[in-house]
Write an enzyme that holds these catalytic residues in place. Sequence first.
Site, PDB file in Angstrom:
ATOM      1  CG  HIS A 153      -1.678   1.250   1.449  1.00 25.13           C
ATOM      2  ND1 HIS A 153      -2.538   1.852   0.546  1.00 25.13           N
ATOM      3  CD2 HIS A 153      -1.616   2.088   2.513  1.00 25.13           C
ATOM      4  CE1 HIS A 153      -2.977   2.989   1.064  1.00 25.13           C
ATOM      5  NE2 HIS A 153      -2.437   3.160   2.249  1.00 25.13           N
ATOM      6  CD  GLU A 205      -3.910   6.127  11.510  1.00 26.20           C
ATOM      7  OE1 GLU A 205      -3.533   6.636  10.439  1.00 26.20           O
ATOM      8  OE2 GLU A 205      -5.056   5.742  11.717  1.00 26.20           O
ATOM      9  CG  ASP A 206      -1.748   1.799  10.850  1.00 30.19           C
ATOM     10  OD1 ASP A 206      -2.534   2.393  11.611  1.00 30.19           O
ATOM     11  OD2 ASP A 206      -1.941   1.646   9.636  1.00 30.19           O
ATOM     12  CG  ASP A 261     -24.938  11.305 -30.517  1.00 32.81           C
ATOM     13  OD1 ASP A 261     -24.383  10.235 -30.782  1.00 32.81           O
ATOM     14  OD2 ASP A 261     -25.803  11.832 -31.217  1.00 32.81           O
ATOM     15  CG  HIS A 276       0.684   7.029   4.092  1.00 35.05           C
ATOM     16  ND1 HIS A 276       1.097   6.170   3.114  1.00 35.05           N
ATOM     17  CD2 HIS A 276      -0.592   6.662   4.400  1.00 35.05           C
ATOM     18  CE1 HIS A 276       0.114   5.336   2.821  1.00 35.05           C
ATOM     19  NE2 HIS A 276      -0.908   5.601   3.586  1.00 35.05           N
ATOM     20  CG  ASP A 293      -3.845   6.965   2.233  1.00 36.36           C
ATOM     21  OD1 ASP A 293      -3.632   5.766   1.987  1.00 36.36           O
ATOM     22  OD2 ASP A 293      -4.294   7.376   3.319  1.00 36.36           O
TER      23      ASP A 293
HETATM   24 MN    MN Z   1      -2.910   4.654   3.914  1.00 40.43          MN
END
Ligand code: MN
Length: 728
Positions: free
Chosen positions: A55, A84-85, A266, A80, A146
Amino acid sequence: MAEKAEILRRYRGLLRSIKGHRTAEESRMIRKAFNIAVEAHKDQRRKTGEPYIYHPIAVARICAEEIGLGTTSVVAALLHDTVEDTDLTLDDVKDLFGPTVATIIDGLTKISGLQFNTDSIQAENFRKVLLTLAQDVRVILVKLADRLHNMRTLDSMARDKQLKIASETIFLYAPMAHRLGLYSIKSELEDLSLKFKEPTIYEEISQKLKKGEAVRKRFISRFTLPIRESLDREGFSYEIKGRPKSVHSIYNKMLTKHVSFEEVYDIFAIRIIIDTRTELEKADCWKVYSIVTDYYQPSPDRLRDWISLPKANGYESLHTTVMSPGGRWVEVQIRSKRMDDIAEMGLAAHYRYKDGEETTSALDNWLNRIREMLEDPSSNAIDFVNDFKLDLFSDEIVVFTPSGEMRNLPAGATALDFAFEIHSQIGRQCIGAKVNHKLVPLSQPLRGGDQVEIITSRKQQPKEDWLNFVATAKARHGIKQALREQKQKLAVVGRETVQRQLRGWGAKVDQGNIKVLVEHLGASSPTDLFYQVARGKYDLAQLRIPAVKSGRLVLPKHKPKADERPLEEVVAEIRGHHQGALSLGDDLQQIQYTLSPCCNPIAGDDVFGFITLSEGIKIHRVNCPNAVQLMSNFAYRIVKARWKGKDTVEFLAGIKFSGIDDVGLVNKITTIISHEHNVNMRAISFESNDGIFEGKVMAYVHDTDHLNSLMEKLRRVRGVRMVERVDQ
Ligand code: MN
């Protein structure tokens, strides 16, 4: 180990996608960011089961390849999700990569880190996004990358997550990409949102597009042949692209203009991009225009010159629509390579071409305006988002000051907007305007090319109803601020009245007693109490003389009514009952639900439940006009809902149709509806005008199949041109 090889393969792909020359130091930074990200995410997997690191690599690649960003953004994109993770901290990032990367990551973490608990947090979130945007625009660019990657891989998520993310995307991120001039990202985000929100419609339109592709290509190559020959003769270096329309834009046109796919499709579009020097590009674009119109007749009212007057987001191009020999309209866009880069990659290209010199463009003006709005601490977050969104969506007009200076305003802007655009003080004191030397009221809508002179008076004061006829965030904001100031001035007067009255009762003048009054009268705050007293809404003299015990005021407390329970309680209760999806149409209903009148859902529609305070759960269609707003702002109040089985329940649905008026047509239609289909009509209306009729029927049906077969029968009636479902 195959996985490890794949990670490296993707990493090398990323390196190849970075444009321009990299110094050894820059290469080292990227390598370091990659290594740290791989290590930090090593135990995580995506919903698809793939290693998580895919990712961030993909996001970094979008930044480099599709937005044209450089090393700092690539590094930030790789990292990024780490703070956070994973165990990595912001301080670690700062130590390893310096303060700029840390600021960007901090911004990105803040955007996604907050949970939705109350209505205003989502709005507050968004405000934070913009605050960081004001610091470093790369935060929002990486965030868009992201979001784009998450949308591209949304398949593996649960249905309710898909809807929420898709709604948020269409509500916020697509308009944002549009505003930043990232057109291809914007249309991909829109297409992907549609794919998840309306899978059937999306599939249908993209199938049709695919089928028409060969025909379109053949037509375009025949159409452009004489143009190519002339351009070659004139010695232009150029590229011609046949531009397929996005699924979303076709669907949007079908909806707003009530036309069929074929009618939208069209109109073909081509783009001619010329490679020319900056100082020659305007003259050269017009030369190309002249060549095109040598062969094909232009439509005089479809000429758009965004070269002389660029859009606020920096877009420059020359558009015309010409008639081809086969009787088909073709939109031709003419622009230079530089203009095309700006149109495709937006902001990043814009800054690249600026070459460090400080020219303020319309885009800079827009960013400055946002900064100004953000710096006002008193504005409320939800208001702010709504005002800001006004600015994101609007088309633009260009108007002029008396001295001939150019100003960009959104379409629909009034003389009052213009006044606030000049200066907030001029806005506040505006009493009218002269448009093209004619006196007009301040609510007068402006048109492109108008020359506007504002008339002011020092006695003027902004009024509440001014908010009804302004279109710009700046004006709304200015008016609200002025109203707030007026309110505060009144509150000072009210405060004295309250204090006098307290003394009159022999009570102490203090916070405690004021709080008693606030609660008793149901005011929202002490300031609100003072203001309402000054306005005369609360009349203290009318109150029952309160008891006063040793200086303390004793009044019965204002009791909250049953439906004033905190929303969280109601949500928790309903959620407790319904862990899974809410089943509609059951006999054994534990939970009260109502079908929302704004979109009249019927069995078979894709629906969701929205928890309300006083009316239990309201069922909306997923494509309800209000759905996007509800799903993205109040995600925690959404419950999954689906229809269970068939039963005898009937639903009210609306059908609109039009066609050529014919004797007996009305009779035929009503017969079909009432007899052949055995449905209950509730209302029917017809209007006939110059041989064209329009009609609307409200009828009770069992489910969507029932409704569709009814609509199909109506379509087959001779003379009927259009049949479609309407919400009301
Ligand atoms: Mn992300």
